[in-house]
Every structure is written in C-alpha cells, then in structure tokens.
Design an enzyme around this catalytic site. Structure first.
Site, PDB file in Angstrom:
ATOM      1  N   SER A 125      78.062 103.737   4.666  1.00 19.85           N
ATOM      2  CA  SER A 125      79.390 103.702   4.431  1.00 19.85           C
ATOM      3  C   SER A 125      80.030 104.374   3.341  1.00 19.85           C
ATOM      4  CB  SER A 125      80.069 102.033   4.325  1.00 19.85           C
ATOM      5  OG  SER A 125      81.161 101.973   4.058  1.00 19.85           O
ATOM      6  N   TYR A 149      79.827  93.994  -1.070  1.00 27.18           N
ATOM      7  CA  TYR A 149      79.323  94.610   0.462  1.00 27.18           C
ATOM      8  C   TYR A 149      79.077  96.101   0.125  1.00 27.18           C
ATOM      9  CZ  TYR A 149      80.134  97.516   4.537  1.00 27.18           C
ATOM     10  OH  TYR A 149      80.119  98.488   5.488  1.00 27.18           O
ATOM     11  N   LYS A 153      75.153  97.944   0.894  1.00 28.13           N
ATOM     12  CA  LYS A 153      74.914  99.109   1.703  1.00 28.13           C
ATOM     13  C   LYS A 153      74.143 100.260   0.778  1.00 28.13           C
ATOM     14  CE  LYS A 153      76.375  98.263   5.547  1.00 28.13           C
ATOM     15  NZ  LYS A 153      75.851  98.833   6.911  1.00 28.13           N
TER      16      LYS A 153
HETATM   17  P1  NAD Z   1      80.325  94.841  14.019  1.00 34.44           P
HETATM   18  O1  NAD Z   1      80.313  93.339  13.334  1.00 34.44           O
HETATM   19  O2  NAD Z   1      81.102  94.943  15.166  1.00 34.44           O
HETATM   20  O3  NAD Z   1      78.966  94.985  14.647  1.00 34.44           O
HETATM   21  C1  NAD Z   1      77.665  94.503  13.825  1.00 34.44           C
HETATM   22  C2  NAD Z   1      76.856  93.744  14.951  1.00 34.44           C
HETATM   23  O4  NAD Z   1      75.550  93.185  14.229  1.00 34.44           O
HETATM   24  C3  NAD Z   1      77.425  92.653  15.696  1.00 34.44           C
HETATM   25  O5  NAD Z   1      77.087  92.593  17.135  1.00 34.44           O
HETATM   26  C4  NAD Z   1      76.723  91.314  15.029  1.00 34.44           C
HETATM   27  O6  NAD Z   1      76.635  90.470  15.978  1.00 34.44           O
HETATM   28  C5  NAD Z   1      75.352  92.145  14.628  1.00 34.44           C
HETATM   29  N1  NAD Z   1      74.801  91.386  13.623  1.00 34.44           N
HETATM   30  C6  NAD Z   1      75.292  90.980  12.346  1.00 34.44           C
HETATM   31  N2  NAD Z   1      74.364  90.466  11.452  1.00 34.44           N
HETATM   32  C7  NAD Z   1      73.131  90.458  12.328  1.00 34.44           C
HETATM   33  C8  NAD Z   1      71.741  89.894  12.237  1.00 34.44           C
HETATM   34  N3  NAD Z   1      71.347  89.272  10.996  1.00 34.44           N
HETATM   35  N4  NAD Z   1      70.724  90.068  13.222  1.00 34.44           N
HETATM   36  C9  NAD Z   1      71.270  90.745  14.547  1.00 34.44           C
HETATM   37  N5  NAD Z   1      72.288  91.019  14.636  1.00 34.44           N
HETATM   38  C10 NAD Z   1      73.421  91.074  13.660  1.00 34.44           C
HETATM   39  O7  NAD Z   1      80.417  95.875  12.947  1.00 34.44           O
HETATM   40  P2  NAD Z   1      80.526  97.570  13.193  1.00 34.44           P
HETATM   41  O8  NAD Z   1      82.217  97.780  13.039  1.00 34.44           O
HETATM   42  O9  NAD Z   1      80.167  97.656  14.605  1.00 34.44           O
HETATM   43  O10 NAD Z   1      79.673  98.035  12.094  1.00 34.44           O
HETATM   44  C11 NAD Z   1      78.256  98.150  12.557  1.00 34.44           C
HETATM   45  C12 NAD Z   1      77.686  98.896  11.147  1.00 34.44           C
HETATM   46  O11 NAD Z   1      78.415  99.877  10.597  1.00 34.44           O
HETATM   47  C13 NAD Z   1      77.671  97.909   9.993  1.00 34.44           C
HETATM   48  O12 NAD Z   1      76.337  97.882   9.440  1.00 34.44           O
HETATM   49  C14 NAD Z   1      78.821  98.286   9.151  1.00 34.44           C
HETATM   50  O13 NAD Z   1      78.509  97.839   7.746  1.00 34.44           O
HETATM   51  C15 NAD Z   1      78.955  99.720   9.332  1.00 34.44           C
HETATM   52  N6  NAD Z   1      80.067 100.085   8.966  1.00 34.44           N
HETATM   53  C16 NAD Z   1      81.114  99.881   9.708  1.00 34.44           C
HETATM   54  C17 NAD Z   1      82.410 100.407   9.186  1.00 34.44           C
HETATM   55  C18 NAD Z   1      83.815  99.775   9.973  1.00 34.44           C
HETATM   56  O14 NAD Z   1      84.813 100.096   9.325  1.00 34.44           O
HETATM   57  N7  NAD Z   1      83.771  99.267  11.130  1.00 34.44           N
HETATM   58  C19 NAD Z   1      82.620 101.444   8.186  1.00 34.44           C
HETATM   59  C20 NAD Z   1      81.336 101.962   7.674  1.00 34.44           C
HETATM   60  C21 NAD Z   1      80.191 101.366   7.834  1.00 34.44           C
HETATM   61  C1  WQD Z   2      92.764 101.474   5.106  1.00 34.62           C
HETATM   62  C2  WQD Z   2      94.409 101.852   4.420  1.00 34.62           C
HETATM   63  C3  WQD Z   2      95.093  99.662   2.963  1.00 34.62           C
HETATM   64  C4  WQD Z   2      95.567  96.662   6.470  1.00 34.62           C
HETATM   65  C5  WQD Z   2      87.345  98.977   4.988  1.00 34.62           C
HETATM   66  C6  WQD Z   2      86.312  98.621   3.875  1.00 34.62           C
HETATM   67  C7  WQD Z   2      85.250  99.689   4.023  1.00 34.62           C
HETATM   68  C8  WQD Z   2      84.794 100.121   5.572  1.00 34.62           C
HETATM   69  C9  WQD Z   2      86.122 100.561   6.337  1.00 34.62           C
HETATM   70  C10 WQD Z   2      82.788  99.047   6.338  1.00 34.62           C
HETATM   71  C11 WQD Z   2      94.421 101.261   2.855  1.00 34.62           C
HETATM   72  C12 WQD Z   2      96.016  99.953   4.288  1.00 34.62           C
HETATM   73  C13 WQD Z   2      95.404  97.964   5.389  1.00 34.62           C
HETATM   74  C14 WQD Z   2      97.022  96.387   6.169  1.00 34.62           C
HETATM   75  C15 WQD Z   2      97.754  98.262   4.896  1.00 34.62           C
HETATM   76  N1  WQD Z   2      84.095  99.118   6.256  1.00 34.62           N
HETATM   77  N2  WQD Z   2      96.306  98.740   4.943  1.00 34.62           N
HETATM   78  N3  WQD Z   2      97.890  97.032   5.424  1.00 34.62           N
HETATM   79  O1  WQD Z   2      90.003  99.004   2.933  1.00 34.62           O
HETATM   80  O2  WQD Z   2      89.990 101.556   3.575  1.00 34.62           O
HETATM   81  O3  WQD Z   2      87.982 100.165   4.321  1.00 34.62           O
HETATM   82  O4  WQD Z   2      87.043  99.555   6.338  1.00 34.62           O
HETATM   83  O5  WQD Z   2      82.099  99.783   5.697  1.00 34.62           O
HETATM   84  O6  WQD Z   2      84.258  99.219   3.607  1.00 34.62           O
HETATM   85  O7  WQD Z   2      86.686  98.499   2.780  1.00 34.62           O
HETATM   86  O8  WQD Z   2      90.140 100.042   5.593  1.00 34.62           O
HETATM   87  O9  WQD Z   2      92.063  99.672   7.315  1.00 34.62           O
HETATM   88  O10 WQD Z   2      91.397  97.822   5.810  1.00 34.62           O
HETATM   89  O11 WQD Z   2      92.908  99.931   4.781  1.00 34.62           O
HETATM   90  O12 WQD Z   2      98.671  98.883   4.128  1.00 34.62           O
HETATM   91  O13 WQD Z   2      97.319  95.366   6.874  1.00 34.62           O
HETATM   92  O14 WQD Z   2      95.470 100.804   4.937  1.00 34.62           O
HETATM   93  O15 WQD Z   2      95.746  99.340   1.969  1.00 34.62           O
HETATM   94  O16 WQD Z   2      95.035 102.041   2.110  1.00 34.62           O
HETATM   95  P1  WQD Z   2      89.639 100.432   4.067  1.00 34.62           P
HETATM   96  P2  WQD Z   2      91.590  99.383   5.985  1.00 34.62           P
END
Ligand code: NAD
Ligand code: WQD
Length: 338
Positions: A125, A149, A153
C-alpha cells in the site's frame, strides 16, 4: 498459462484479480477465511468467468492448512491479498494486526517454502510512504509509516524482499497501490464494506442512494488547490490487470521489485464529488467538517516503473470509477433505474 493461488481471493481486489487472471487464461485457486468477504463471491465469479475456481476456506495463519492447500493445488505463484486493512482498527488493536498481517504472512511463506513455491506478488500500500514531502511518489521515497496498519504492510514487504535477497524466493513484486475504487462494470462483483464505510467512494455512493444523509468532507484547509484532501484513485479493474501483468513478469524474471500502482493524477475530495454528480446525475450533499486524525493532505503515485516493467498503465478514468461504483452500490441498494 499459470496456476496461481490468491490468498484473500474472495475479497474486493482479489475477486477482481481472479477475473483478470481468468481472462488471460490463468488457472486460479482461492484461499480465504471469509472474515471480510461474502461466501457467494465464488458463485459470482463463476457467473462472470464461466469458471468454477477451487476455493479453500482457511486462515493463512494455519500453516498446515496452507501447506495442504498448496500440495493439493500445485501452483506456480501466490498473489497475497489476505490481510486486515482498516487504519483505525489497527490503531485500536495492534496485536490483531500484527498477528493477522505479519504472523499470517510468515505462516504463508513457510507453507510456500514447504511446497517449493518461490514466486509471490504482494498487495502492499502507498500508506507505507506516510505523508510524502512531494508527489508524484517514487518507489525510492522514504517509507514513514504513520499507522500500525502501515507498519504491518512495510514489515510484510521486508519479509518478502529478505527471502528474495537470500534466495528463498526466486521472484517477488511488492505492489504499493493508492486508493482502489470502483467495481466490475457488470456489477456482479464489487466492494462490500460492512457497517459505515470509512472510505470516500463507498460512503459517497451511500449518500447518493439515500442510505446516508450527507457526506462529511474531512477538512477544506489543506495546502491543496481546493483545500480538500488529494488522492490518486485507481479503478479496481485497472488494479486487477496490473496484478495479472506483475504475475506474468515474475514468471519470466527471477527478480524482486517494488512498484507503485496509480494513475499519477491527484483528485481532491470535491473533485470526486463533482465528477460523481456529473457522471451519475445523483446529488451528494456534503458538509465541511474538521480534518480526520491521521489523514495526510495529498499524495499521488508516479506509475512509471509499472509501465516500464509490466507494460501496465491505468486505462480507466475518474468518470469510469464513479459510474461503476454507483452502478454497483445502486444495485446493492435495490435501485434499478441506473
Ligand atoms: P478485503 O478485506 O476485501 O479482502 C481481503 C480478503 O482477505 C477478505 O476476503 C478476507 O476475508 C481475507 N482474509 C483476511 N484475513 C485473512 C486470513 N488471516 N486468512 C485468510 N483470509 C483472510 O480487502 P481488499 O480491499 O481486497 O484488500 C486486499 C489487499 O489489498 C489487502 O492486503 C490490503 O491491505 C491491500 N490494500 C487495499 C487497499 C484498499 O484501499 N482497499 C489499498 C492498498 C492495499
Ligand atoms: C480519501 C480522502 C479523506 C471519507 C485509505 C487507507 C489507506 C488505503 C486506502 C489500505 C481523504 C476524505 C474520506 C469521508 C472524506 N487502504 N474523506 N469523507 O484515507 O486516503 O486511504 O484507503 O491500504 O491505507 O488509509 O482513503 O477514502 O478514507 O479518504 O472527506 O467520509 O477522502 O479525508 O482525503 P485514504 P479514504
């Protein structure tokens, strides 16, 4: 054609990646504990791809179960999505995140080693950069994690790069992505946040469906063009395609790489509200509220490395992201006139 195991493959990004891999002729196996995903996702994937992916319900912390899964389904590589991802939750329960994300990754890597699987794509991330001094962010920018978190990562990345450096892994790609949004245009799969969405796009969609009264805009006094937070939003379908290309790159190259995935375009909160209203014709009433603790002002990625290494570039724009997010959320809310 490769055989690939997706940990967390029933989740938001994992399920979209399963579609992208199937479209490119790869064979997918899903391992998921369904802690944060719906159990009908494999059926939805069958509807979308015509393929019934083998699904192992298991926790990545269960090395024996992971090892058995990998023995039963010999694969060429793993794409590791399984993790917890809520910043606020991580600050409230650090040990849960250390256990699920870090111990879970160690147990998975142990299972991979036991089965001689030595290629991994890892879902990292852009949060590992904290508040970068400038944007666009390059991969050599300092990592200054600001949450539990984010730290998990970064540790997960280090585990993987260390195993690659010592030859235990042949090939690894740490993918640092920014803000995934959107859903498959079919609206068969998408994001299914539980409770009140933390993230901007799903919350905004739920205002548009009438489930939420208004959007709280967390601060308009940042040093950004319109004062609201700037992010690099990336369509989940573009992100899924990037994972498929990264996998194919690792199958052909014994290297360890760290790569940003983004569009390279910074979008403010109000930009996104305006784009959403224009694209969907739905109003998003909002109120300016105080800043959200832990938020950074602005970041967007430099995706040059992804283009150079994987031949990948985001193809979908902010209107596509708004349209597909809305179609998915409206369908979930039972609104048919979209
Ligand atoms: P998500 O929660 O939809 O998907 C994660 C999946 O992993 C889920 O299906 C959950 O049931 C499964 N899971 C969690 N812990 C587990 C475990 N211990 N064993 C087996 N399965 C498990 O999340 P996502 O948005 O699809 O994110 C997927 C990956 O991408 C994560 O590693 C997250 O950190 C990373 N990521 C997400 C975002 C975002 O904003 N969504 C941004 C950057 C990175
Ligand atoms: C985006 C922008 C808020 C909600 C998060 C995690 C990051 C990654 C992606 C896993 C910001 C603003 C938001 C609301 C708002 N996840 N906002 N009102 O915080 O950039 O990233 O998701 O890896 O680790 O931190 O995403 O969508 O929460 O916020 O004004 O109700 O929208 O302040 O500027 P963020 P977000």
């Amino acid at each position: 054609m490769a055989n690939v195991l997706l940990t967390g493959g029933a989740g938001y990004i994992g399920s979209h990646t399963a579609v992208a891999l199937a479209e490119r002729g790869h064979q997918v196996v899903i391992l998921d504990n369904f802690r944060n995903s719906q159990r009908d996702v494999p059926d939805r994937l069958l509807r979308l791809t015509g393929k019934s992916f083998p699904v192992i319900e298991a926790d990545i912390r269960d090395t024996a179960a992971c090892s058995a899964a990998l023995a039963a389904h010999p694969v060429d590589a793993v794409i590791h999505f399984a993790a917890l991802k809520a910043v606020g939750e991580s600050e409230a329960d650090p040990l849960l995140y250390y256990d699920m994300n870090i111990i879970g990754t160690i147990r998975l890597l142990e299972a991979m080693q036991a089965q001689n699987i030595r290629r991994i794509v890892f879902s990292s991330s852009a949060t590992v950069y904290g508040q970068p001094d400038t944007s666009p962010i390059l991969e050599n920018f300092p990592t200054r994690v600001q949450s539990i978190y984010g730290r998990t990562k970064l540790v997960m990345e280090n585990l993987i790069t260390d195993l690659a450096r010592t030859g235990k892994l042949l090939a690894a790609a740490n993918l640092r992505y920014v803000n995934p949004v959107g859903a498959h245009p079919s609206a068969v799969i998408g994001e299914t946040p539980t409770g009140v969405p933390n993230n901007l796009m799903p919350f905004m969609c739920q205002v548009a469906t009438g489930q939420r009264e208004f959007l709280s805009v967390f601060g308009n006094d940042y040093n950004t063009p319109d004062g609201t937070g700037v992010r690099d939003y990336i369509h989940v379908v573009d992100l899924a395609n990037a994972h498929a290309l990264a996998l194919e790159y690792l199958l052909a190259n014994d290297v360890a790489v760290t790569v940003n995935l983004g569009t390279g375009i910074g979008i403010s909160v109000l930009d996104l509200v305006n784009a959403f209203e224009k694209t969907t014709g739905r109003a998003v009433p909002y109120k300016i509220m105080p800043r959200r603790p832990g938020d950074v002002a602005s970041y967007f990625a430099n995706p040059g490395a992804a283009e150079k290494l994987f031949g990948w570039k985001a193809a979908l724009n902010v209107d596509d992201m708004c349209r597909d997010s809305w179609t998915w959320e409206a369908k979930r809310a039972g609104i048919n006139d979209v």
